[in-house]
Design a protein around this motif. Structure first.
Motif, PDB file in Angstrom:
ATOM      1  N   ASP A  51       9.002  48.917  24.080  1.00 19.89           N
ATOM      2  CA  ASP A  51       9.390  47.813  24.904  1.00 19.89           C
ATOM      3  C   ASP A  51      11.079  48.043  25.365  1.00 19.89           C
ATOM      4  N   ARG A  52      11.497  48.968  25.558  1.00 20.74           N
ATOM      5  CA  ARG A  52      12.734  49.242  25.953  1.00 20.74           C
ATOM      6  C   ARG A  52      12.848  50.003  27.486  1.00 20.74           C
ATOM      7  N   GLN A  53      12.180  49.142  28.299  1.00 20.73           N
ATOM      8  CA  GLN A  53      12.031  49.652  29.884  1.00 20.73           C
ATOM      9  C   GLN A  53      13.174  49.726  30.590  1.00 20.73           C
ATOM     10  N   ALA A  54      14.002  48.794  30.304  1.00 15.45           N
ATOM     11  CA  ALA A  54      15.383  49.192  31.079  1.00 15.45           C
ATOM     12  C   ALA A  54      16.312  50.425  30.772  1.00 15.45           C
ATOM     13  N   GLU A  55      16.165  50.687  29.292  1.00 18.39           N
ATOM     14  CA  GLU A  55      16.654  52.019  29.128  1.00 18.39           C
ATOM     15  C   GLU A  55      16.009  53.090  29.694  1.00 18.39           C
ATOM     16  N   ALA A  56      14.554  53.191  29.790  1.00 18.74           N
ATOM     17  CA  ALA A  56      13.811  54.160  30.309  1.00 18.74           C
ATOM     18  C   ALA A  56      14.134  54.277  31.740  1.00 18.74           C
ATOM     19  N   VAL A  57      14.541  53.008  32.291  1.00 19.19           N
ATOM     20  CA  VAL A  57      14.951  53.241  33.774  1.00 19.19           C
ATOM     21  C   VAL A  57      16.067  53.809  33.903  1.00 19.19           C
ATOM     22  N   ALA A  58      17.199  53.892  33.060  1.00 24.83           N
ATOM     23  CA  ALA A  58      18.561  54.211  33.143  1.00 24.83           C
ATOM     24  C   ALA A  58      18.269  55.822  32.801  1.00 24.83           C
ATOM     25  N   VAL A  59      17.398  56.140  31.951  1.00 26.13           N
ATOM     26  CA  VAL A  59      17.031  57.564  31.849  1.00 26.13           C
ATOM     27  C   VAL A  59      16.584  58.128  32.931  1.00 26.13           C
ATOM     28  N   TYR A  60      15.618  57.498  33.854  1.00 25.73           N
ATOM     29  CA  TYR A  60      15.222  58.154  35.244  1.00 25.73           C
ATOM     30  C   TYR A  60      16.547  58.375  36.033  1.00 25.73           C
ATOM     31  N   ASN A  61      17.344  57.242  36.281  1.00 22.89           N
ATOM     32  CA  ASN A  61      18.407  57.404  37.165  1.00 22.89           C
ATOM     33  C   ASN A  61      19.385  58.471  36.557  1.00 22.89           C
ATOM     34  N   ARG A  62      19.672  58.517  35.359  1.00 25.74           N
ATOM     35  CA  ARG A  62      20.415  59.834  34.960  1.00 25.74           C
ATOM     36  C   ARG A  62      19.791  61.237  35.453  1.00 25.74           C
ATOM     37  N   ILE A  63      18.706  61.502  35.114  1.00 22.72           N
ATOM     38  CA  ILE A  63      18.045  62.603  35.517  1.00 22.72           C
ATOM     39  C   ILE A  63      18.046  62.890  37.026  1.00 22.72           C
ATOM     40  N   ARG A  64      17.923  61.920  37.696  1.00 19.51           N
ATOM     41  CA  ARG A  64      17.724  61.944  39.153  1.00 19.51           C
ATOM     42  C   ARG A  64      19.411  62.271  39.840  1.00 19.51           C
ATOM     43  N   ARG A  65      20.122  61.664  39.321  1.00 13.93           N
ATOM     44  CA  ARG A  65      21.622  62.102  39.694  1.00 13.93           C
ATOM     45  C   ARG A  65      21.991  63.365  39.172  1.00 13.93           C
ATOM     46  N   ALA A  66      21.555  63.714  37.992  1.00  8.43           N
ATOM     47  CA  ALA A  66      21.872  65.127  37.610  1.00  8.43           C
ATOM     48  C   ALA A  66      21.040  66.247  38.623  1.00  8.43           C
ATOM     49  N   LEU A  67      19.957  65.968  39.034  1.00 11.49           N
ATOM     50  CA  LEU A  67      19.170  66.999  39.556  1.00 11.49           C
ATOM     51  C   LEU A  67      19.729  67.065  40.893  1.00 11.49           C
ATOM     52  N   ALA A  68      20.192  65.861  41.717  1.00 12.15           N
ATOM     53  CA  ALA A  68      20.904  65.850  42.786  1.00 12.15           C
ATOM     54  C   ALA A  68      22.120  66.621  42.773  1.00 12.15           C
ATOM     55  N   GLN A  69      22.969  66.373  41.893  1.00 10.02           N
ATOM     56  CA  GLN A  69      24.157  66.990  41.675  1.00 10.02           C
ATOM     57  C   GLN A  69      24.307  68.394  41.434  1.00 10.02           C
ATOM     58  N   GLU A  70      23.359  68.827  40.420  1.00 13.07           N
ATOM     59  CA  GLU A  70      23.232  70.545  40.332  1.00 13.07           C
ATOM     60  C   GLU A  70      22.314  71.298  40.635  1.00 13.07           C
ATOM     61  N   LEU A  71      21.156  70.567  41.325  1.00 13.42           N
ATOM     62  CA  LEU A  71      20.252  71.332  41.963  1.00 13.42           C
ATOM     63  C   LEU A  71      19.868  71.029  43.492  1.00 13.42           C
ATOM     64  N   GLY A  72      20.136  69.879  44.032  1.00 14.05           N
ATOM     65  CA  GLY A  72      20.125  69.432  45.092  1.00 14.05           C
ATOM     66  C   GLY A  72      18.731  68.724  45.353  1.00 14.05           C
ATOM     67  N   VAL A  73      17.953  68.470  44.376  1.00 10.40           N
ATOM     68  CA  VAL A  73      16.539  68.341  44.544  1.00 10.40           C
ATOM     69  C   VAL A  73      16.407  66.851  43.899  1.00 10.40           C
ATOM     70  N   ASP A  74      14.988  66.173  44.384  1.00  7.90           N
ATOM     71  CA  ASP A  74      14.673  65.009  43.745  1.00  7.90           C
ATOM     72  C   ASP A  74      13.852  65.014  42.500  1.00  7.90           C
ATOM     73  N   PRO A  75      13.776  64.013  41.564  1.00  6.93           N
ATOM     74  CA  PRO A  75      12.563  64.255  40.468  1.00  6.93           C
ATOM     75  C   PRO A  75      11.217  64.581  40.940  1.00  6.93           C
ATOM     76  N   GLY A  76      10.430  65.420  40.170  1.00  4.17           N
ATOM     77  CA  GLY A  76       9.153  65.811  40.539  1.00  4.17           C
ATOM     78  C   GLY A  76       8.171  64.523  40.519  1.00  4.17           C
ATOM     79  N   ARG A  77       7.021  64.993  40.750  1.00  3.89           N
ATOM     80  CA  ARG A  77       5.954  63.863  40.972  1.00  3.89           C
ATOM     81  C   ARG A  77       5.618  63.006  39.721  1.00  3.89           C
ATOM     82  N   GLU A  78       5.625  63.801  38.568  1.00  2.00           N
ATOM     83  CA  GLU A  78       5.278  63.062  37.193  1.00  2.00           C
ATOM     84  C   GLU A  78       6.338  62.184  36.826  1.00  2.00           C
TER      85      GLU A  78
END
Length: 266
Positions: free
Chosen positions: A218-245
């Motif tokens: 039940d730490r959904q807010a932290e899970a959302v923060a993890v998603y946003n961190r990955i999204r930013r890393a993918l955009a900055q390093e690879l220029g792509v969005d997160p995958g479907r899964e």
């Protein structure tokens, strides 16, 4: 012919050979590099030119071939100390087109690692989580450092080392999927997955597993923060969005739908 029972070759870290009487002394760095180069292709003949290139990647000395013969001779004495001078070596043999390390693939730790990974994946698919966890941990315990480090910038060794490192990461992902599906210690899983995600910020599967573990406690807010961190890393390093899964799990969390371990593949 195969090596005597009990002898094994280890390249998942500094090259090493163990036998029933303990570890063998493999001599100086270039001598160990000869063995590492042969273990890139166990059971196959490796030409002298390729060995020279592996040992002296920036250019061989004039006496390279003589030095190679000397290294091979010393390795033979270590691998088969009881072989008479006139006898035919069973392990490190000279063939018409080069040298061959006569060893079954499963006597090399890298091959055993891959076999255990395949076994662990199958056990996970079957839902046998305790055994899958045991097998996957055993596969990771074979690692002692970087593969083929003795060969430096030799390109074939670098390619094989990169392939094995990728499989090591995949093994960690399968292991933590197993632990989560088994319902083990989620707090430990979260901490370990967070550390891995920090080291590999664009590795979506690690982040996905971390998000699942967070939702399970039940730490959904932290899970959302993890998603946003990955999204930013993918955009900055690879220029792509997160995958479907990863996107699908994120949407489930935003909608307030169950997003814990039941999302794991069965």
């Amino acid at each position: 012919m195969n090596p005597p029972p009990g002898i094994s070759f280890n390249i998942l870290g500094p090259v090493a050979v163990s036998s029933t009487i303990g570890p063998l002394s493999l001599g100086p760095a270039r001598q160990r590099a000869v063995l590492s180069a042969l273990l890139l292709a166990p059971g196959q003949v490796v030409g002298a030119e390729r060995l020279v290139e592996a040992i002296w990647p920036t250019g061989p000395p004039r006496n390279a071939v003589a030095s190679l013969h000397s290294y091979v001779s010393h390795l033979r004495r270590q691998l088969e100390p009881d072989c008479p001078p006139w006898g035919r070596n069973r392990i490190l043999r000279r063939e018409s087109q080069g040298y061959l390390i006569a060893v079954e693939a499963d006597r090399v730790d890298a091959r055993r690692f891959e076999l255990l990974l395949c076994e662990g994946r199958q056990l996970l698919r079957e839902g046998n989580y305790p055994e899958a966890s045991r097998v996957l941990k055993a596969s990771l315990e074979l690692w002692r450092g970087s593969p083929y480090a003795e060969l430096g910038d030799y390109e074939p060794a670098m390619c094989e080392a990169a392939r094995l490192e990728e499989l090591r990461l995949a093994t960690l992902e399968v292991l933590w999927e197993t632990e989560l599906a088994w319902g083990q210690d989620y707090i430990t899983a979260i901490a370990e997955l967070a550390a891995l995600s920090t080291r590999f910020p664009t590795r979506e599967r690690l982040g996905w597993l971390q998000m699942v573990a967070l939702c399970e406690v039940d730490r959904q807010a932290e899970a959302v923060a993890v998603y946003n961190r990955i999204r930013r890393a993918l955009a900055q390093e690879l220029g792509v969005d997160p995958g479907r899964e990863l996107r699908s799990l994120f949407v489930r969390i935003l909608r307030g739908e169950p997003a814990g371990r039941h999302c794991l593949r069965r």
